[in-house]
Design a protein around this motif. Sequence first.
Motif, PDB file in Angstrom:
ATOM      1  N   ASP A 364       1.056  -1.112   0.047  1.00 22.54           N
ATOM      2  CA  ASP A 364      -0.086  -0.060  -0.173  1.00 22.54           C
ATOM      3  C   ASP A 364       0.883   1.213   0.158  1.00 22.54           C
ATOM      4  O   ASP A 364       1.958   1.132   0.538  1.00 22.54           O
ATOM      5  CB  ASP A 364      -0.863   0.074   1.143  1.00 22.54           C
ATOM      6  N   GLN A 365       0.423   2.436  -0.503  1.00 27.10           N
ATOM      7  CA  GLN A 365       0.996   3.679  -0.528  1.00 27.10           C
ATOM      8  C   GLN A 365       0.026   4.559   0.443  1.00 27.10           C
ATOM      9  O   GLN A 365      -1.164   4.441   0.411  1.00 27.10           O
ATOM     10  CB  GLN A 365       1.124   4.403  -1.897  1.00 27.10           C
ATOM     11  N   GLY A 366       0.742   5.412   1.118  1.00 27.21           N
ATOM     12  CA  GLY A 366       0.092   6.495   1.933  1.00 27.21           C
ATOM     13  C   GLY A 366       1.035   7.386   2.774  1.00 27.21           C
ATOM     14  O   GLY A 366       2.043   7.405   2.480  1.00 27.21           O
ATOM     15  N   HIS A 367       0.343   8.104   3.866  1.00 25.88           N
ATOM     16  CA  HIS A 367       1.149   8.995   4.506  1.00 25.88           C
ATOM     17  C   HIS A 367       0.501   9.127   5.655  1.00 25.88           C
ATOM     18  O   HIS A 367      -0.728   8.777   5.924  1.00 25.88           O
ATOM     19  CB  HIS A 367       1.110  10.250   3.724  1.00 25.88           C
ATOM     20  N   LEU A 368       1.453   9.533   6.834  1.00 22.06           N
ATOM     21  CA  LEU A 368       0.948   9.920   8.199  1.00 22.06           C
ATOM     22  C   LEU A 368       0.592  11.598   8.415  1.00 22.06           C
ATOM     23  O   LEU A 368       1.842  12.027   8.023  1.00 22.06           O
ATOM     24  CB  LEU A 368       2.107   9.404   9.341  1.00 22.06           C
ATOM     25  N   LEU A 369      -0.542  11.808   8.682  1.00 21.72           N
ATOM     26  CA  LEU A 369      -0.885  13.262   9.090  1.00 21.72           C
ATOM     27  C   LEU A 369      -1.079  13.270  10.410  1.00 21.72           C
ATOM     28  O   LEU A 369      -2.232  12.917  10.822  1.00 21.72           O
ATOM     29  CB  LEU A 369      -1.886  13.695   8.139  1.00 21.72           C
ATOM     30  N   ASP A 370      -0.295  14.119  11.136  1.00 23.04           N
ATOM     31  CA  ASP A 370      -0.444  14.030  12.609  1.00 23.04           C
ATOM     32  C   ASP A 370      -0.747  12.885  13.247  1.00 23.04           C
ATOM     33  O   ASP A 370      -1.529  12.643  14.156  1.00 23.04           O
ATOM     34  CB  ASP A 370      -1.776  15.063  12.815  1.00 23.04           C
ATOM     35  N   GLY A 371       0.254  11.536  12.741  1.00 24.46           N
ATOM     36  CA  GLY A 371       0.124  10.410  13.460  1.00 24.46           C
ATOM     37  C   GLY A 371      -1.178   9.381  12.815  1.00 24.46           C
ATOM     38  O   GLY A 371      -0.929   8.238  13.277  1.00 24.46           O
ATOM     39  N   VAL A 372      -1.894  10.157  12.007  1.00 26.58           N
ATOM     40  CA  VAL A 372      -2.953   9.316  11.450  1.00 26.58           C
ATOM     41  C   VAL A 372      -2.871   8.936  10.054  1.00 26.58           C
ATOM     42  O   VAL A 372      -2.197   9.280   9.163  1.00 26.58           O
ATOM     43  CB  VAL A 372      -4.318  10.149  11.308  1.00 26.58           C
ATOM     44  N   LEU A 373      -2.978   7.484   9.909  1.00 25.40           N
ATOM     45  CA  LEU A 373      -2.665   6.893   8.532  1.00 25.40           C
ATOM     46  C   LEU A 373      -3.743   7.186   7.559  1.00 25.40           C
ATOM     47  O   LEU A 373      -4.842   7.190   7.897  1.00 25.40           O
ATOM     48  CB  LEU A 373      -2.386   5.385   8.744  1.00 25.40           C
ATOM     49  N   HIS A 374      -3.279   7.608   6.258  1.00 29.76           N
ATOM     50  CA  HIS A 374      -4.225   8.057   5.251  1.00 29.76           C
ATOM     51  C   HIS A 374      -3.660   7.078   4.005  1.00 29.76           C
ATOM     52  O   HIS A 374      -2.368   7.197   3.442  1.00 29.76           O
ATOM     53  CB  HIS A 374      -4.279   9.434   4.773  1.00 29.76           C
ATOM     54  N   LEU A 375      -4.408   6.325   3.362  1.00 25.78           N
ATOM     55  CA  LEU A 375      -4.001   5.471   2.152  1.00 25.78           C
ATOM     56  C   LEU A 375      -4.307   6.298   0.986  1.00 25.78           C
ATOM     57  O   LEU A 375      -5.228   6.791   0.985  1.00 25.78           O
ATOM     58  CB  LEU A 375      -4.618   4.202   2.224  1.00 25.78           C
ATOM     59  N   THR A 376      -3.492   6.228  -0.042  1.00 29.06           N
ATOM     60  CA  THR A 376      -3.369   6.654  -1.004  1.00 29.06           C
ATOM     61  C   THR A 376      -3.373   5.945  -2.480  1.00 29.06           C
ATOM     62  O   THR A 376      -3.733   6.156  -3.562  1.00 29.06           O
ATOM     63  CB  THR A 376      -2.363   7.770  -1.266  1.00 29.06           C
ATOM     64  N   GLY A 377      -3.043   4.572  -2.213  1.00 25.98           N
ATOM     65  CA  GLY A 377      -3.289   3.539  -3.454  1.00 25.98           C
ATOM     66  C   GLY A 377      -2.256   2.505  -3.225  1.00 25.98           C
ATOM     67  O   GLY A 377      -2.130   2.064  -1.950  1.00 25.98           O
ATOM     68  N   ARG A 378      -2.158   1.842  -4.210  1.00 29.93           N
ATOM     69  CA  ARG A 378      -1.386   0.431  -4.132  1.00 29.93           C
ATOM     70  C   ARG A 378      -0.084   0.339  -5.000  1.00 29.93           C
ATOM     71  O   ARG A 378       0.110   1.171  -6.032  1.00 29.93           O
ATOM     72  CB  ARG A 378      -2.015  -0.618  -4.566  1.00 29.93           C
ATOM     73  N   THR A 379       0.989  -0.062  -4.290  1.00 31.04           N
ATOM     74  CA  THR A 379       2.265  -0.006  -5.205  1.00 31.04           C
ATOM     75  C   THR A 379       2.411  -1.101  -6.225  1.00 31.04           C
ATOM     76  O   THR A 379       2.933  -1.089  -7.092  1.00 31.04           O
ATOM     77  CB  THR A 379       3.436  -0.526  -4.246  1.00 31.04           C
ATOM     78  N   GLY A 380       1.294  -2.088  -6.067  1.00 22.91           N
ATOM     79  CA  GLY A 380       1.295  -3.144  -6.994  1.00 22.91           C
ATOM     80  C   GLY A 380      -0.194  -3.392  -7.871  1.00 22.91           C
ATOM     81  O   GLY A 380      -0.872  -2.005  -7.881  1.00 22.91           O
ATOM     82  N   ARG A 381      -0.192  -4.385  -8.227  1.00 22.77           N
ATOM     83  CA  ARG A 381      -1.568  -4.440  -9.303  1.00 22.77           C
ATOM     84  C   ARG A 381      -2.589  -5.158  -8.630  1.00 22.77           C
ATOM     85  O   ARG A 381      -3.853  -5.085  -9.547  1.00 22.77           O
ATOM     86  CB  ARG A 381      -0.951  -5.227 -10.495  1.00 22.77           C
TER      87      ARG A 381
END
Length: 483
Positions: A364-381
Motif C-alpha cells: 500500500d501507499q500512504g502517508h501519516l498526517l498528525d500520526g493518522v494513517l491515510h492510504l493513497t493507493g497500491r504499489t502493486g497491481r
Amino acid sequence: MNAVLPGAFTDALARHGDRVAVTDADTSLSYAELADRARAAAARLAPHAAAGERLRIGFYAANSTDYVVGYLAALFAGAVPFLADSAFGPFELARIAEDCGLDLLVHAPDADVEQVTERIPGAGEFAGGEFGGLTVSRVRRFDAPAPPLLPDTEVCRFTSGSTGRPNCIEFSGAAVLAAARNWVEGTGLSARDRIACLAALSNGLAFNTSLLAAFLPGASLHLSRGLPTASRIVRLLESTGATRLVAFPALYESIVRRSSTGGFAGVRAAISSGAPLRDSVREEFTRLTGVPVHNYYGVAEAGPLTFAADGTGTGLGTPLPGVEVIADEEGLRVRSESMGSRYLNAPGVFEARVDDEGRYRTGDQGHLLDGVLHLTGRTGRLVNVGGRKIDPIEIAEVLRKAAGVLDVVAFEAEGRHGDPVLAAVLAVEAGPTVQSLRAHCAALLPSFKVPSVFHLVDRIPVNSIGKPSVERLRRLLAEARSN
C-alpha cells in the motif's frame, strides 16, 4: 514446544465461567460450556495425530458456535488449525490441502469437498455432538510430502489467493496473543461489550478483533449466518443488544442505501476494515444511526495495525500498541508484535517482502498526517474488492480460455454505488455472451473473483505504446452504464 494459545484460552474460559461467550442463531454457549464442548471435541481429535507429529486441521465453514468449538478443540488437542475462507472454491481448497499437508478437514456437511477428502474408517467416529453441525473428514493423501511447520507455529491463515494459489501464513501463538491483547488495549474492549461480528472468522478483520480478543476481557461474541443483509443485521443487533458491530464497508453502504436505523440503540462503535470506506458513507451512517464508524487498517501478514479511536475524522487512525508504521517513497512498511512468520507453501516470498529492519512491505501507499494513517493507493497491481485482494492478471488468463475470446483486460472499476468492483472488458468473436462468460468464471474461480461487470467489444482500446488503456476502458463502462 510450549504452546501459548491453549493456556491463554484456558485461562479466559475459566475466569469468565457463566458469562455468555459465543452465540449464533441456534446456540448460546457460556464460557464454561464452551470449555466443556471444546475439551470433549479435542479428545476426539487427539488419537488421529501420528506419533511425534502435530495434526493439521483445515477449517472450511461459515461462522457458527460450532466453528469456535472446533477451533479451540484443535488448539487443545495440540493440533494446528488452518483457517480457510469458505468462499474458496474446490480448486483452491485442493491446492491448500496439498500445499499444506492437511490431515483433517472441518466443514459444513453440504460443502463441496469430494476432491480433497475420503471417508474416515469407522462409521460415526466423529458422531456424538462435539462438533455440532459440522463434519470432520480425513484429507486424502497426496504424493508431495507435507512441508514442515516452524516449531512455534500455532495457527495458519491464508491470503485471498490473489495469484491463484492462496499463501498460507504461519503465526506463532505469541503473535496471535499479541494481536488480541493489543486490540483490547488499543480499542478499549471490555467485559461489557457484546460484539456482533459479520466478517468471517477466517478473515483478519474478525480473527484479530472478535475471537481471542473478545474472550480475554470476558466480552461476548455474536455470530450471524447467511448473507449479511441490512435486515439480518438489524435482527442480530436487536436480539443480542450488541455494543460493537464488526463488518466490511459494503455492509455499511447497504445500511445507508436502505436507510436502516433499527437496532442501533445500544451500539457504541462500528468497526470497518478490509477496503476503504468512503467518507460520505461513514458520515451518512453516523447521521442515520448515531453510531461512529472506527476505521481499522491491517494486513493479513502483520495483523491489526491502526485504529481510528474517535470515529469522526478521515483516515485509518493511529498505530495500535506494538505497531510501527513507516510511510515513504517505498510505500507503507510495518512492524508489529502480531507479524506472521512466513508462507508455509511459498518459501522465500514472505521473507523477500521484509526489509533489513524487519518491516513488512504492505504493497500500500500512504502517508501519516498528525500520526493518522491515510492510504493513497497500491504499489502493486492487486485489486481490493470487499476486503479481498484479487490479481486481475489471473482473472484475465481464466477468461482467455473461454471460446470466442480474443483478448481481455480485468481491472478495478467503480460500481453503481461508488464502491470498487472487479470489471472485465473482452474483445470477442460472435458467440460469447455475458451470461456464458460469467458461467465460465464461476466454474473455475471462487465467487468473489468472478467479475461484477462484463463488457464486450470488438477491440481492446490501447494507448500510444500499444498497451491497453485502462482510462479508456473505464470510460467505455461509464458510457455503457449511461445508455
